[in-house]
Write an enzyme that holds these catalytic residues in place. Sequence first.
Site, PDB file in Angstrom:
ATOM      1  N   GLU A 120       0.851  -1.199   0.000  1.00 32.62           N
ATOM      2  CA  GLU A 120       0.000   0.000   0.000  1.00 32.62           C
ATOM      3  C   GLU A 120       0.878   1.236   0.000  1.00 32.62           C
ATOM      4  O   GLU A 120       2.014   1.194   0.467  1.00 32.62           O
ATOM      5  CB  GLU A 120      -0.842   0.035   1.291  1.00 32.62           C
ATOM      6  CG  GLU A 120      -1.864  -1.040   1.381  1.00 32.62           C
ATOM      7  CD  GLU A 120      -2.714  -0.890   2.657  1.00 32.62           C
ATOM      8  OE1 GLU A 120      -2.799   0.220   3.211  1.00 32.62           O
ATOM      9  OE2 GLU A 120      -3.264  -1.902   3.092  1.00 32.62           O
ATOM     10  N   LYS A 133       2.399   4.382   1.502  1.00 36.46           N
ATOM     11  CA  LYS A 133       2.632   4.798   2.887  1.00 36.46           C
ATOM     12  C   LYS A 133       2.474   6.316   2.921  1.00 36.46           C
ATOM     13  O   LYS A 133       3.355   7.053   2.488  1.00 36.46           O
ATOM     14  CB  LYS A 133       4.019   4.378   3.370  1.00 36.46           C
ATOM     15  CG  LYS A 133       4.249   4.700   4.839  1.00 36.46           C
ATOM     16  CD  LYS A 133       5.582   4.173   5.321  1.00 36.46           C
ATOM     17  CE  LYS A 133       5.728   4.302   6.826  1.00 36.46           C
ATOM     18  NZ  LYS A 133       5.566   5.659   7.318  1.00 36.46           N
ATOM     19  N   GLU A 169      -4.725   7.021   7.582  1.00 38.21           N
ATOM     20  CA  GLU A 169      -3.751   8.101   7.719  1.00 38.21           C
ATOM     21  C   GLU A 169      -4.373   9.363   7.139  1.00 38.21           C
ATOM     22  O   GLU A 169      -4.905   9.341   6.027  1.00 38.21           O
ATOM     23  CB  GLU A 169      -2.462   7.716   6.978  1.00 38.21           C
ATOM     24  CG  GLU A 169      -1.307   8.660   7.186  1.00 38.21           C
ATOM     25  CD  GLU A 169      -0.450   8.338   8.432  1.00 38.21           C
ATOM     26  OE1 GLU A 169      -0.800   7.412   9.204  1.00 38.21           O
ATOM     27  OE2 GLU A 169       0.551   9.046   8.615  1.00 38.21           O
ATOM     28  N   PHE A 192      -7.026   2.269   5.849  1.00 42.52           N
ATOM     29  CA  PHE A 192      -6.273   1.066   5.482  1.00 42.52           C
ATOM     30  C   PHE A 192      -6.629  -0.171   6.306  1.00 42.52           C
ATOM     31  O   PHE A 192      -6.090  -1.242   6.064  1.00 42.52           O
ATOM     32  CB  PHE A 192      -4.765   1.325   5.484  1.00 42.52           C
ATOM     33  CG  PHE A 192      -4.208   1.885   6.781  1.00 42.52           C
ATOM     34  CD1 PHE A 192      -4.095   1.098   7.908  1.00 42.52           C
ATOM     35  CD2 PHE A 192      -3.765   3.204   6.830  1.00 42.52           C
ATOM     36  CE1 PHE A 192      -3.570   1.610   9.088  1.00 42.52           C
ATOM     37  CE2 PHE A 192      -3.230   3.730   8.005  1.00 42.52           C
ATOM     38  CZ  PHE A 192      -3.143   2.926   9.136  1.00 42.52           C
ATOM     39  N   ARG A 251       4.892  -4.514  17.191  1.00 44.28           N
ATOM     40  CA  ARG A 251       5.688  -4.258  16.010  1.00 44.28           C
ATOM     41  C   ARG A 251       6.166  -5.613  15.519  1.00 44.28           C
ATOM     42  O   ARG A 251       6.731  -6.379  16.279  1.00 44.28           O
ATOM     43  CB  ARG A 251       6.899  -3.397  16.378  1.00 44.28           C
ATOM     44  CG  ARG A 251       7.658  -2.871  15.183  1.00 44.28           C
ATOM     45  CD  ARG A 251       8.882  -2.102  15.634  1.00 44.28           C
ATOM     46  NE  ARG A 251       8.568  -0.869  16.352  1.00 44.28           N
ATOM     47  CZ  ARG A 251       8.160   0.252  15.755  1.00 44.28           C
ATOM     48  NH1 ARG A 251       7.990   0.292  14.468  1.00 44.28           N
ATOM     49  NH2 ARG A 251       7.905   1.329  16.467  1.00 44.28           N
TER      50      ARG A 251
END
Length: 585
Positions: free
Chosen positions: A249, A251, A301, A342, A419
């Site tokens: 995707e 960013k 975002e 997203f 993460r």
Amino acid sequence: MLFRELVDTYERLEATSSRLEMTEILAEAFRRFDPAEIRMAVYLTQGQLYPDFVPLKLGMADKLALKAIAFASGAGEPLVQELMRKEGDPGLVAYIVFQSKKQTTLFSEPLTLKRAYETLEAIARAEGGGSQEHKVKLLAKLLSDASPSEAKFLSRVITGRMRLGVSTMTIVDALAVAFASKEDRDAVERAFNVSSDLGLVAETLALHGLEGVKGIRVQVNRPLRAMLAERMSSPEEILERMGGRCAFEYKYDGVRLQAHICDGEVRLFSRKLDELTAQFPDVVAGLKRAVHARSAIVEGECVPVDTNTGEFLPFQEVSHRRGRKYGVHEAVEDYPVKLFLFDCILKDGEDLTDKPFLERRAALTSIVVPDETVALSEIRLLSSPAEVQAFFQEAIRDGCEGLMAKSVAENSVYRAGNRGFLWIKYKKEYRSEMTDTVDLVVVGAFAGRGKRRGLYGALLMATYDPATDTFQTVSKLGSGFDDATLAALPEMLANDRLAARHHLVDSKMEADFWFQPRLVLEVRGAEITLSPIHTCCFGAIRPDAGLAIRFPRFTGRFREDKEGRDATTSQEILAMYQAQLKRVE
Ligand code: AMP
């Protein structure tokens, strides 16, 4: 439950810096605490009254707290202020003056945890005319019934300076040990990551055990901790790691928003779980129009756009919206934004965190009708490095930072608060010398000279090393600051000042001032070099050297959305160093 029990635990925690010992001390205490009150105990241990996403915060001005200490102890304000200048910690000041008071006065009835907590709550809630005196009175009354140790921790917590050195993850460890077993730690951490509420997790464990905690699910209007990405430096590496094929995707470079939608109401939360609903009325209205579901949690975002050209604008334009209470409507007109969604974490009441990525994406597509304010992120399923490279160039051309690779495997669940390699970022800096920025945390400062006399001349900046949970120094930052920022820095860092180096800071340099590692700055450097004086990845390349960033410059962007531990990691700097070397060869 007596407040003393909690304070005794704090005294023991303060006496150690070993994470293992802290875990044991806390686990033992949690088992002893009254399950009905453990929630309050956990929040106070975190230095707060509620989970992060509740906006009501502790943080009484030092001046007011010192007034209450002076009044309750009978020590008088001049003495209290002088002690404060010497000690720099209202907790120690309170401890000293209450110790001398106790020699002459008898104890009144012992403080309960409930009374301490509820008084702190009343102080935090007090507002409007006369609230300052009211706060002082409430605190003084509480302090006059406190022992010196209790007064110490009350004064610290009320001024926002708890700093026991206990990280959230240590509390998670301790809860697992206290109420389940070490092996069940992941289930406890998962419950925290999806609820963002350690008090709730503690209470559920204490009352209903592990099974109870496994039942904690994602809920609308309770933000969950964001899923994070690892970083890699080439399409080949990424595809190999992802099993040959994955989703890529754009960013986008903006502000991450988690939107909670329920019965026509929309609330927005930042990556740090702060509520941002009021700052983005246009996004709220856009989501109301674009999202068709009874309830949903979607993530995206938010990027500033030039409405004339449709181009993205530099990220700084969105920061005009952050923290604004007034003039929001002007900001909406002057700095229009677009939200690129997203992920879909919850749809019509169903928690989708355990579903693979493509299923979540399909859920997102099924409920969103894109328009000029709300869009879906650009996405492609790719399997060849050449295709990835071409998509990457398109992303850069369209004003994005690079690409996000997302696993499409069966296990590609939404890992809140983690993460990992299910998401991998691929940013442009690996294509050239260090043209991209890093996010470094301020750990110290050096006194200014000449024009900067009386201010900070340079800041000591660090990366974060998750392996050792330490902050490692990587540069001395003195350029890129305008006069106004330079003048504002001492005030911005005032609450983070420490008397000595923070125990998690690994430094060979002696700074003039030390800070709690909290404030994150975006920094641009020219290159990464070996350095004997910096501790970032010390010994990784050469036994006698760490890594340093040469010619660092502040970009002007405070990463308010990041905490100390969200800074660029030491390993990322090492990877960047190695990528540079590859380029030179
Ligand atoms: P970084 O801040 O460099 O660690 O990169 C991770 C951030 O990229 C996330 O927290 C998001 O705010 C942002 N981001 C931009 N586009 C996407 C996307 N398509 N998927 C996930 N995150 C994205």
